[in-house]
Scaffold this motif. Structure first.
Motif, PDB file in Angstrom:
ATOM      1  N   GLY A 157      -3.580 -57.966-111.694  1.00  0.00           N
ATOM      2  CA  GLY A 157      -2.603 -56.895-111.788  1.00  0.00           C
ATOM      3  C   GLY A 157      -1.287 -57.315-111.150  1.00  0.00           C
ATOM      4  O   GLY A 157      -1.014 -58.508-110.992  1.00  0.00           O
ATOM      5  N   LYS A 158      -0.481 -56.326-110.756  1.00  0.00           N
ATOM      6  CA  LYS A 158       0.817 -56.617-110.159  1.00  0.00           C
ATOM      7  C   LYS A 158       1.108 -55.612-109.052  1.00  0.00           C
ATOM      8  O   LYS A 158       0.363 -54.650-108.850  1.00  0.00           O
ATOM      9  CB  LYS A 158       1.928 -56.579-111.209  1.00  0.00           C
ATOM     10  CG  LYS A 158       2.206 -55.179-111.782  1.00  0.00           C
ATOM     11  CD  LYS A 158       3.384 -55.199-112.713  1.00  0.00           C
ATOM     12  CE  LYS A 158       3.778 -53.792-113.145  1.00  0.00           C
ATOM     13  NZ  LYS A 158       4.265 -52.943-112.044  1.00  0.00           N
ATOM     14  N   VAL A 159       2.200 -55.836-108.362  1.00  0.00           N
ATOM     15  CA  VAL A 159       2.615 -54.889-107.326  1.00  0.00           C
ATOM     16  C   VAL A 159       3.144 -53.622-107.992  1.00  0.00           C
ATOM     17  O   VAL A 159       3.503 -53.637-109.177  1.00  0.00           O
ATOM     18  CB  VAL A 159       3.700 -55.503-106.415  1.00  0.00           C
ATOM     19  CG1 VAL A 159       3.167 -56.720-105.681  1.00  0.00           C
ATOM     20  CG2 VAL A 159       4.962 -55.838-107.210  1.00  0.00           C
ATOM     21  N   PRO A 160       3.215 -52.493-107.267  1.00  0.00           N
ATOM     22  CA  PRO A 160       3.796 -51.275-107.837  1.00  0.00           C
ATOM     23  C   PRO A 160       5.237 -51.499-108.305  1.00  0.00           C
ATOM     24  O   PRO A 160       5.953 -52.372-107.787  1.00  0.00           O
ATOM     25  CB  PRO A 160       3.751 -50.284-106.673  1.00  0.00           C
ATOM     26  CG  PRO A 160       2.673 -50.784-105.775  1.00  0.00           C
ATOM     27  CD  PRO A 160       2.708 -52.271-105.896  1.00  0.00           C
ATOM     28  N   LEU A 161       5.667 -50.692-109.268  1.00  0.00           N
ATOM     29  CA  LEU A 161       7.002 -50.814-109.843  1.00  0.00           C
ATOM     30  C   LEU A 161       8.090 -50.820-108.777  1.00  0.00           C
ATOM     31  O   LEU A 161       9.042 -51.606-108.836  1.00  0.00           O
ATOM     32  CB  LEU A 161       7.234 -49.665-110.837  1.00  0.00           C
ATOM     33  CG  LEU A 161       8.605 -49.602-111.501  1.00  0.00           C
ATOM     34  CD1 LEU A 161       8.858 -50.842-112.351  1.00  0.00           C
ATOM     35  CD2 LEU A 161       8.717 -48.338-112.359  1.00  0.00           C
ATOM     36  N   TYR A 162       7.952 -49.963-107.759  1.00  0.00           N
ATOM     37  CA  TYR A 162       8.999 -49.849-106.751  1.00  0.00           C
ATOM     38  C   TYR A 162       9.042 -51.045-105.799  1.00  0.00           C
ATOM     39  O   TYR A 162       9.962 -51.148-104.983  1.00  0.00           O
ATOM     40  CB  TYR A 162       8.851 -48.542-105.959  1.00  0.00           C
ATOM     41  CG  TYR A 162       7.523 -48.342-105.275  1.00  0.00           C
ATOM     42  CD1 TYR A 162       7.276 -48.808-103.998  1.00  0.00           C
ATOM     43  CD2 TYR A 162       6.494 -47.649-105.923  1.00  0.00           C
ATOM     44  CE1 TYR A 162       6.058 -48.627-103.373  1.00  0.00           C
ATOM     45  CE2 TYR A 162       5.271 -47.452-105.311  1.00  0.00           C
ATOM     46  CZ  TYR A 162       5.061 -47.938-104.033  1.00  0.00           C
ATOM     47  OH  TYR A 162       3.838 -47.748-103.424  1.00  0.00           O
ATOM     48  N   LEU A 163       8.081 -51.965-105.915  1.00  0.00           N
ATOM     49  CA  LEU A 163       8.080 -53.175-105.103  1.00  0.00           C
ATOM     50  C   LEU A 163       8.377 -54.423-105.930  1.00  0.00           C
ATOM     51  O   LEU A 163       8.393 -55.532-105.397  1.00  0.00           O
ATOM     52  CB  LEU A 163       6.737 -53.347-104.392  1.00  0.00           C
ATOM     53  CG  LEU A 163       6.381 -52.310-103.329  1.00  0.00           C
ATOM     54  CD1 LEU A 163       5.013 -52.600-102.742  1.00  0.00           C
ATOM     55  CD2 LEU A 163       7.446 -52.264-102.227  1.00  0.00           C
ATOM     56  N   GLU A 164       8.621 -54.240-107.231  1.00  0.00           N
ATOM     57  CA  GLU A 164       8.891 -55.393-108.083  1.00  0.00           C
ATOM     58  C   GLU A 164      10.203 -56.069-107.689  1.00  0.00           C
ATOM     59  O   GLU A 164      11.172 -55.407-107.325  1.00  0.00           O
ATOM     60  CB  GLU A 164       8.967 -54.968-109.552  1.00  0.00           C
ATOM     61  CG  GLU A 164       7.630 -54.643-110.169  1.00  0.00           C
ATOM     62  CD  GLU A 164       7.750 -54.351-111.661  1.00  0.00           C
ATOM     63  OE1 GLU A 164       8.866 -54.496-112.208  1.00  0.00           O
ATOM     64  OE2 GLU A 164       6.737 -53.973-112.274  1.00  0.00           O
ATOM     65  N   VAL A 168       8.225 -61.077-111.841  1.00  0.00           N
ATOM     66  CA  VAL A 168       7.029 -60.256-111.648  1.00  0.00           C
ATOM     67  C   VAL A 168       5.800 -61.020-112.125  1.00  0.00           C
ATOM     68  O   VAL A 168       5.734 -61.448-113.282  1.00  0.00           O
ATOM     69  CB  VAL A 168       7.139 -58.918-112.410  1.00  0.00           C
ATOM     70  CG1 VAL A 168       5.865 -58.095-112.227  1.00  0.00           C
ATOM     71  CG2 VAL A 168       8.353 -58.134-111.935  1.00  0.00           C
ATOM     72  N   ASP A 169       4.836 -61.195-111.237  1.00  0.00           N
ATOM     73  CA  ASP A 169       3.566 -61.818-111.584  1.00  0.00           C
ATOM     74  C   ASP A 169       2.585 -60.707-111.940  1.00  0.00           C
ATOM     75  O   ASP A 169       2.216 -59.889-111.087  1.00  0.00           O
ATOM     76  CB  ASP A 169       3.051 -62.631-110.397  1.00  0.00           C
ATOM     77  CG  ASP A 169       1.773 -63.405-110.715  1.00  0.00           C
ATOM     78  OD1 ASP A 169       1.206 -63.203-111.811  1.00  0.00           O
ATOM     79  OD2 ASP A 169       1.335 -64.200-109.862  1.00  0.00           O
ATOM     80  N   THR A 170       2.166 -60.650-113.193  1.00  0.00           N
ATOM     81  CA  THR A 170       1.248 -59.601-113.638  1.00  0.00           C
ATOM     82  C   THR A 170      -0.213 -60.021-113.545  1.00  0.00           C
ATOM     83  O   THR A 170      -1.102 -59.272-113.953  1.00  0.00           O
ATOM     84  CB  THR A 170       1.552 -59.188-115.087  1.00  0.00           C
ATOM     85  OG1 THR A 170       1.363 -60.329-115.939  1.00  0.00           O
ATOM     86  CG2 THR A 170       2.983 -58.682-115.216  1.00  0.00           C
ATOM     87  N   GLN A 171      -0.463 -61.226-113.034  1.00  0.00           N
ATOM     88  CA  GLN A 171      -1.829 -61.730-112.920  1.00  0.00           C
ATOM     89  C   GLN A 171      -2.227 -61.951-111.461  1.00  0.00           C
ATOM     90  O   GLN A 171      -3.107 -62.762-111.168  1.00  0.00           O
ATOM     91  CB  GLN A 171      -1.966 -63.042-113.694  1.00  0.00           C
ATOM     92  CG  GLN A 171      -1.722 -62.907-115.189  1.00  0.00           C
ATOM     93  CD  GLN A 171      -2.818 -62.162-115.907  1.00  0.00           C
ATOM     94  OE1 GLN A 171      -3.992 -62.305-115.594  1.00  0.00           O
ATOM     95  NE2 GLN A 171      -2.454 -61.335-116.877  1.00  0.00           N
ATOM     96  N   LEU A 172      -1.606 -61.213-110.550  1.00  0.00           N
ATOM     97  CA  LEU A 172      -1.957 -61.333-109.140  1.00  0.00           C
ATOM     98  C   LEU A 172      -3.409 -60.940-108.924  1.00  0.00           C
ATOM     99  O   LEU A 172      -3.891 -59.951-109.487  1.00  0.00           O
ATOM    100  CB  LEU A 172      -1.062 -60.424-108.285  1.00  0.00           C
ATOM    101  CG  LEU A 172       0.381 -60.858-108.040  1.00  0.00           C
ATOM    102  CD1 LEU A 172       1.126 -59.748-107.298  1.00  0.00           C
ATOM    103  CD2 LEU A 172       0.436 -62.152-107.243  1.00  0.00           C
TER     104      LEU A 172
END
Length: 298
Positions: A157-164, A168-172
């Protein structure tokens, strides 16, 4: 002892209808032609007396009102004994501010998610004299509520939108986005409202489960782009799509899971419409389309 589960909210962030959206689904929901859906949350119990909530949706006040088993049993006595967060997304944490009313409960999350909450002073409204914040390590069983053992594990997944940030790495894979295995004496349920990919390790973990509630955000990856609502694909938002060769329907086809339920669906997803061919395809593949108020025992 059986698990009793109730989907409090089956929609993704914004719900159905979303307040500022005039898409086909939202207009149908406003007119009462398809059921409205609130934002992602699940209630769970083993004894039908003490309950845990997984993810505190912004809609939690209305969700509790519509669930008699969650109503107060006495003056300021709630059957909700714990809350577990699967990530720091607004649609999963904003409801904590509704639960600030000097009500004792335990707030479970990974250390990372607790750090995100702690960094926002607004959440200090959760008085520490009443709310016990407990950090939980991955792959470590703990008692979520009487009779229910939970274990958290990482999913892509990724970090919340407000922390992007700019990139953006979507495979964290870590403590940012988690799945949850929930067990009573003889049954197991997995709850994964957000997931970017079904990797081999996750496949092995889920094979043989009694039930799975899984991320159903979009029917197809570019669904919101085609609708003219966003430039982001599902993959960019950190979600698998339901359809296509890389989608969840295909990915889960060979796994032995007794009950498969889609949750966390975006307002644009055609499966919200009972007569949609996409819904018929999902159901023919063995999936249940989750909805607010759906209850089942395991």
């Amino acid at each position: 002892m059986a698990l009793r589960a109730r989907i409090l909210g089956a929609a993704a962030g914004g719900g159905l209808p979303q307040w500022n959206c005039g898409c086909a689904n939202c207009n149908l929901a406003r007119s009462g032609k398809i059921p409205s859906q609130t934002q992602s949350s699940l209630a769970l119990s083993a004894d039908k007396s003490a309950w845990a909530i997984i993810n505190a949706s912004p809609d939690i006040r209305e969700q509790v009102r519509l669930a008699p088993q969650l109503h107060p049993t006495d003056l300021r006595v709630s059957p909700i004994k714990s809350v577990l967060l699967t990530n720091g997304d607004i649609d999963h944490v904003a409801g904590l501010l509704t639960l600030r009313e000097q009500q004792p409960f335990t707030l479970f999350a990974t250390a990372h998610i607790h750090d995100v909450i702690a960094a926002n002073p607004m959440f200090d409204a959760l008085n520490s004299n009443y709310v016990d914040r407990q950090s939980v390590a991955l792959d470590t069983p703990f008692e979520l509520v009487d009779g229910v053992t939970a274990m958290l594990y990482s999913v892509p997944g990724k970090v919340p939108l407000y922390l992007e940030e700019e990139t953006v790495d979507t495979q964290l894979e870590g403590e940012q986005t988690i799945g949850v295995r929930l067990q009573s004496e003889a049954t197991s349920l997995h709850y994964i409202p957000g997931c970017a990919a079904l990797k081999d390790e996750l496949r092995k973990r889920l094979d043989g489960a009694d039930a799975l509630l899984f991320d159903g955000t979009l029917w197809q990856d570019d669904e919101m782009v085609r609708a003219g609502l966003s430039q982001k694909t599902g993959a960019r938002m950190g979600h698998m799509s339901m359809s296509g060769p890389e989608g969840s329907i295909a990915a889960f086809r060979d796994l032995n899971i007794a009950k498969k339920v889609f949750v966390h669906m975006n307002n644009t997803n055609p499966v919200f419409r009972p007569d949609a061919p996409e819904r018929r395809e999902a159901e023919a593949s063995g999936w249940i389309i989750g909805h607010d108020g759906l209850e089942f025992d395991l």
